[in-house]
Design a protein around this motif. Structure first.
Motif, PDB file in Angstrom:
ATOM      1  N   ILE A  95       0.841  -1.210   0.000  1.00 25.47           N
ATOM      2  CA  ILE A  95       0.000   0.000   0.000  1.00 25.47           C
ATOM      3  C   ILE A  95       0.870   1.253   0.000  1.00 25.47           C
ATOM      4  O   ILE A  95       0.596   2.210  -0.716  1.00 25.47           O
ATOM      5  N   SER A  96       1.926   1.244   0.797  1.00 24.39           N
ATOM      6  CA  SER A  96       2.703   2.480   0.873  1.00 24.39           C
ATOM      7  C   SER A  96       3.531   2.702  -0.393  1.00 24.39           C
ATOM      8  O   SER A  96       3.838   3.830  -0.743  1.00 24.39           O
ATOM      9  N   HIS A  97       3.882   1.627  -1.103  1.00 29.11           N
ATOM     10  CA  HIS A  97       4.647   1.808  -2.357  1.00 29.11           C
ATOM     11  C   HIS A  97       3.764   1.841  -3.587  1.00 29.11           C
ATOM     12  O   HIS A  97       4.221   2.210  -4.657  1.00 29.11           O
ATOM     13  N   ARG A  98       2.516   1.406  -3.425  1.00 30.80           N
ATOM     14  CA  ARG A  98       1.565   1.373  -4.537  1.00 30.80           C
ATOM     15  C   ARG A  98       2.091   0.590  -5.735  1.00 30.80           C
ATOM     16  O   ARG A  98       1.774   0.879  -6.877  1.00 30.80           O
ATOM     17  N   LYS A  99       2.929  -0.418  -5.440  1.00 32.41           N
ATOM     18  CA  LYS A  99       3.519  -1.226  -6.532  1.00 32.41           C
ATOM     19  C   LYS A  99       3.452  -2.698  -6.156  1.00 32.41           C
ATOM     20  O   LYS A  99       3.424  -3.024  -4.960  1.00 32.41           O
ATOM     21  N   PRO A 100       3.468  -3.601  -7.139  1.00 30.20           N
ATOM     22  CA  PRO A 100       3.502  -5.034  -6.803  1.00 30.20           C
ATOM     23  C   PRO A 100       4.750  -5.364  -5.984  1.00 30.20           C
ATOM     24  O   PRO A 100       5.782  -4.704  -6.137  1.00 30.20           O
ATOM     25  N   LEU A 101       4.608  -6.371  -5.139  1.00 29.31           N
ATOM     26  CA  LEU A 101       5.760  -6.841  -4.361  1.00 29.31           C
ATOM     27  C   LEU A 101       5.950  -8.319  -4.680  1.00 29.31           C
ATOM     28  O   LEU A 101       5.022  -9.113  -4.518  1.00 29.31           O
ATOM     29  N   ALA A 127       3.901 -12.856  -3.301  1.00 31.80           N
ATOM     30  CA  ALA A 127       3.636 -11.962  -4.445  1.00 31.80           C
ATOM     31  C   ALA A 127       2.305 -11.275  -4.205  1.00 31.80           C
ATOM     32  O   ALA A 127       1.308 -11.929  -3.884  1.00 31.80           O
ATOM     33  N   GLY A 128       2.301  -9.957  -4.304  1.00 29.66           N
ATOM     34  CA  GLY A 128       1.062  -9.214  -4.049  1.00 29.66           C
ATOM     35  C   GLY A 128       0.926  -8.015  -4.971  1.00 29.66           C
ATOM     36  O   GLY A 128       1.914  -7.406  -5.387  1.00 29.66           O
ATOM     37  N   ILE A 129      -0.329  -7.718  -5.343  1.00 33.23           N
ATOM     38  CA  ILE A 129      -0.625  -6.606  -6.257  1.00 33.23           C
ATOM     39  C   ILE A 129      -1.509  -5.597  -5.509  1.00 33.23           C
ATOM     40  O   ILE A 129      -2.479  -6.010  -4.850  1.00 33.23           O
ATOM     41  N   PRO A 130      -1.200  -4.300  -5.611  1.00 30.39           N
ATOM     42  CA  PRO A 130      -2.073  -3.339  -4.924  1.00 30.39           C
ATOM     43  C   PRO A 130      -3.427  -3.205  -5.630  1.00 30.39           C
ATOM     44  O   PRO A 130      -3.504  -3.312  -6.857  1.00 30.39           O
ATOM     45  N   LEU A 131      -4.470  -2.985  -4.834  1.00 24.38           N
ATOM     46  CA  LEU A 131      -5.809  -2.714  -5.400  1.00 24.38           C
ATOM     47  C   LEU A 131      -5.982  -1.200  -5.389  1.00 24.38           C
ATOM     48  O   LEU A 131      -6.132  -0.601  -4.324  1.00 24.38           O
ATOM     49  N   ILE A 132      -5.919  -0.607  -6.579  1.00 28.96           N
ATOM     50  CA  ILE A 132      -5.984   0.862  -6.646  1.00 28.96           C
ATOM     51  C   ILE A 132      -7.292   1.284  -7.303  1.00 28.96           C
ATOM     52  O   ILE A 132      -7.655   0.781  -8.373  1.00 28.96           O
ATOM     53  N   ASP A 133      -8.019   2.190  -6.646  1.00 27.41           N
ATOM     54  CA  ASP A 133      -9.333   2.574  -7.200  1.00 27.41           C
ATOM     55  C   ASP A 133      -9.191   3.673  -8.268  1.00 27.41           C
ATOM     56  O   ASP A 133      -8.076   4.148  -8.552  1.00 27.41           O
ATOM     57  N   ASP A 134     -10.327   4.073  -8.862  1.00 25.41           N
ATOM     58  CA  ASP A 134     -10.284   5.029  -9.976  1.00 25.41           C
ATOM     59  C   ASP A 134      -9.739   6.393  -9.555  1.00 25.41           C
ATOM     60  O   ASP A 134      -9.283   7.170 -10.391  1.00 25.41           O
ATOM     61  N   THR A 141      -4.872  -5.289  -1.074  1.00 26.20           N
ATOM     62  CA  THR A 141      -4.001  -6.100  -1.933  1.00 26.20           C
ATOM     63  C   THR A 141      -4.696  -7.395  -2.355  1.00 26.20           C
ATOM     64  O   THR A 141      -5.646  -7.839  -1.715  1.00 26.20           O
ATOM     65  N   CYS A 142      -4.156  -7.948  -3.415  1.00 31.69           N
ATOM     66  CA  CYS A 142      -4.549  -9.289  -3.841  1.00 31.69           C
ATOM     67  C   CYS A 142      -3.237 -10.061  -3.850  1.00 31.69           C
ATOM     68  O   CYS A 142      -2.312  -9.695  -4.596  1.00 31.69           O
ATOM     69  N   CYS A 143      -3.081 -11.079  -2.994  1.00 26.60           N
ATOM     70  CA  CYS A 143      -1.756 -11.693  -2.889  1.00 26.60           C
ATOM     71  C   CYS A 143      -1.773 -13.207  -2.720  1.00 26.60           C
ATOM     72  O   CYS A 143      -2.812 -13.791  -2.362  1.00 26.60           O
ATOM     73  N   VAL A 144      -0.607 -13.795  -2.979  1.00 23.96           N
ATOM     74  CA  VAL A 144      -0.428 -15.243  -2.804  1.00 23.96           C
ATOM     75  C   VAL A 144       0.874 -15.456  -2.036  1.00 23.96           C
ATOM     76  O   VAL A 144       1.769 -14.606  -2.096  1.00 23.96           O
ATOM     77  N   LEU A 160      -1.770 -12.864 -11.701  1.00 28.21           N
ATOM     78  CA  LEU A 160      -2.163 -12.252 -10.418  1.00 28.21           C
ATOM     79  C   LEU A 160      -2.654 -10.815 -10.631  1.00 28.21           C
ATOM     80  O   LEU A 160      -3.622 -10.377 -10.003  1.00 28.21           O
ATOM     81  N   THR A 161      -1.978 -10.103 -11.563  1.00 28.26           N
ATOM     82  CA  THR A 161      -2.392  -8.721 -11.861  1.00 28.26           C
ATOM     83  C   THR A 161      -3.797  -8.708 -12.450  1.00 28.26           C
ATOM     84  O   THR A 161      -4.630  -7.867 -12.109  1.00 28.26           O
ATOM     85  N   GLU A 162      -4.086  -9.675 -13.335  1.00 26.11           N
ATOM     86  CA  GLU A 162      -5.420  -9.764 -13.935  1.00 26.11           C
ATOM     87  C   GLU A 162      -6.484 -10.070 -12.877  1.00 26.11           C
ATOM     88  O   GLU A 162      -7.583  -9.506 -12.884  1.00 26.11           O
ATOM     89  N   LEU A 163      -6.131 -10.970 -11.945  1.00 25.20           N
ATOM     90  CA  LEU A 163      -7.086 -11.312 -10.882  1.00 25.20           C
ATOM     91  C   LEU A 163      -7.337 -10.103  -9.986  1.00 25.20           C
ATOM     92  O   LEU A 163      -8.464  -9.848  -9.566  1.00 25.20           O
ATOM     93  N   ALA A 164      -6.274  -9.328  -9.725  1.00 26.87           N
ATOM     94  CA  ALA A 164      -6.435  -8.112  -8.902  1.00 26.87           C
ATOM     95  C   ALA A 164      -7.376  -7.138  -9.617  1.00 26.87           C
ATOM     96  O   ALA A 164      -8.214  -6.487  -8.983  1.00 26.87           O
ATOM     97  N   ALA A 165      -7.248  -7.071 -10.956  1.00 26.11           N
ATOM     98  CA  ALA A 165      -8.138  -6.182 -11.720  1.00 26.11           C
ATOM     99  C   ALA A 165      -9.582  -6.664 -11.588  1.00 26.11           C
ATOM    100  O   ALA A 165     -10.517  -5.854 -11.477  1.00 26.11           O
TER     101      ALA A 165
END
Ligand code: ADP
Length: 411
Positions: A95-101, A127-134, A141-144, A160-165
């Motif tokens: 969340i604080s980096h707003r980037k996948p980890l 591995a985790g992807i941030p959930l960013i709104d409009d 996050t959406c993570c594994v 994973l990015t597609e699933l987060a979307a």
């Protein structure tokens, strides 16, 4: 050096997590502390299946916890609590980096080696992807994760990015629904307030028109009496419309209060028909074969339904055609049929005419001004009486609206 980096990292995390506009954005999802839902659970399950990981989850981050909206494979204790409270967490970092980890072995990275989930739970790969709104707010996050080192393939991170979307699509849908509910509630409050305000002057106007009709009749001034009489009918129409609007908004709030009394359904129908005959030159016939018509009903409300059905029959049929009303009974039910020989209702619209605001898209000349509220209200009034309102119709031939109410006091 590392401890300096760590402490500035922690400060950055604190600041982002507690950012008020971000917290408000999380709140607007309406998902905090909501139960598990199939729509989200399918996506976490899919993440675990496609990426072959023992654990996957979707979180929303607030000040003091990572709320787990959906999970697959988490230990029972966390799965039941549905919150991660041991901080800092991977999710907070994202969340604080707003980037996948993406981490192959978190134990080897000084930034993550000391995280409670690594030290206490034994998490190794992540591995985790941030959930960013409009609006650009990082909500969660959406993570594994895995318990052995793992090199994540580009293809897996893409999945994973597609699933987060897809998770974001679910969240946006939820937000849109909440907005609609809010708007609809605001509309109902407005309708109620406006209707109450209109009620008082309309009641006085109605009384005044009625008084003057009688007064000028007595004075023998028929033309003036007639114009007051037609004013009375127009105001009464307005009154009916306001009642309709008020009732519909009450219905939205969870039901119409009924004042029940035992009476004869034929009597109510006959009263209403007599009133309608006063305002139309059209032929309205009334026949009955009912052997028992005792019902427990709210007189006014049932009268309102009958008026609505007969007025619709008049509006949607040619001037020269009659409206036939028939009352009959079986052992259990008393039925009122209102039949017209008009334009009819297309088959696909027949299933929708009881919906709120629905109006049949008749051809232009056949459309009568209205709001599409009358039948919706009538349907629910009859339903609240434990009865049934149905329709039989054929395009170009006409329609029969059938209202059936349970009989009481069998004689
Ligand atoms: P409205 O105030 O729009 O008439 P209603 O809920 O009473 O609202 O009716 C919904 C729609 O159903 C109407 O707009 C009309 O298109 C259709 N309808 C109702 N009664 C009849 C009828 N007897 N014949 C044909 N169409 C009808």
């Amino acid at each position: 050096m590392i401890s300096k980096t760590l402490s500035s990292q922690r400060q950055m995390i604190e600041k982002t997590i507690k950012d008020k506009p971000r917290l408000q954005a999380v709140d607007r999802t309406g998902l905090l502390d909501t139960p598990e839902e199939v729509g989200f659970d399918r996506l976490t399950k899919l993440a675990s299946m496609l990426l072959k990981t023992p654990i996957s989850f979707v979180t929303l981050l607030v000040e003091d916890r990572d709320f787990i909206k959906s999970q697959h494979g988490l230990p029972e204790l966390i799965a039941n609590d549905r919150n991660i409270r041991d901080h800092p967490s991977f999710c907070q970092h994202i969340i604080s980096h707003r980037k996948p980890l993406v981490l192959t072995d978190a134990r080897l990275d000084p930034l993550f080696a000391d995280l409670p989930s690594v030290k206490n739970m034994g998490v190794v790969a992540y591995a985790g992807i941030p959930l960013i709104d409009d609006d650009g707010f990082a909500l969660g996050t959406c993570c594994v994760l895995d318990f052995t080192p793992r090199v994540w393939l580009d293809e897996e991170i893409t999945i994973l990015t597609e699933l987060a979307a897809s998770v974001m699509t679910e969240i946006n849908l939820r937000k849109a629904t909440l907005k609609l509910i809010d708007e609809s509630a605001a509309k109902d409050i407005f309708i109620q307030a406006a209707s109450h305000e209109l009620r008082t002057p309309i009641t006085s106007l109605k009384a005044l028109a009625q008084f003057n009709t009688k007064r000028y009749e007595k004075l023998g001034q028929e033309a003036v009496a007639n114009s007051f009489d037609s004013m009375h009918h127009q105001v009464a129409r307005l009154d009916r419309l306001i009642t309709k609007m008020l009732d519909v908004s009450r219905l939205q709030e969870g039901g119409l209060p009924l004042t029940l009394e035992t009476c004869s359904l034929s009597e109510i129908v006959s009263e209403m028909v007599n009133e309608i005959r006063l305002i139309t030159p059209r032929t309205v016939t009334l026949t009955t074969s009912a052997t028992n018509d005792r019902v427990s009903v709210d007189r006014d409300k049932i009268g309102q339904v009958i008026t609505n059905l007969v007025m619709n029959a008049l509006h949607y049929s040619p001037e020269e055609s009659p409206i036939d009303i028939n009352i009959s009974s079986t052992d259990l039910l008393c039925r009122v049929e209102v039949k017209d020989y008009g334009i009819g209702i297309p088959p696909d619209a027949q299933g929708r005419i009881f919906e709120r605001f629905y109006r049949v898209p008749h051809s232009e000349g056949n459309q009568h001004p209205g709001l599409g509220l009358g039948l919706h209200l009538s349907y629910h009034i009859i339903l609240e009486h434990r009865g049934e309102l149905t329709v039989l119709s054929q395009l170009g031939q006409g329609s029969i609206f059938i209202m059936a109410l349970p009989i009481i006091n069998r004689e």
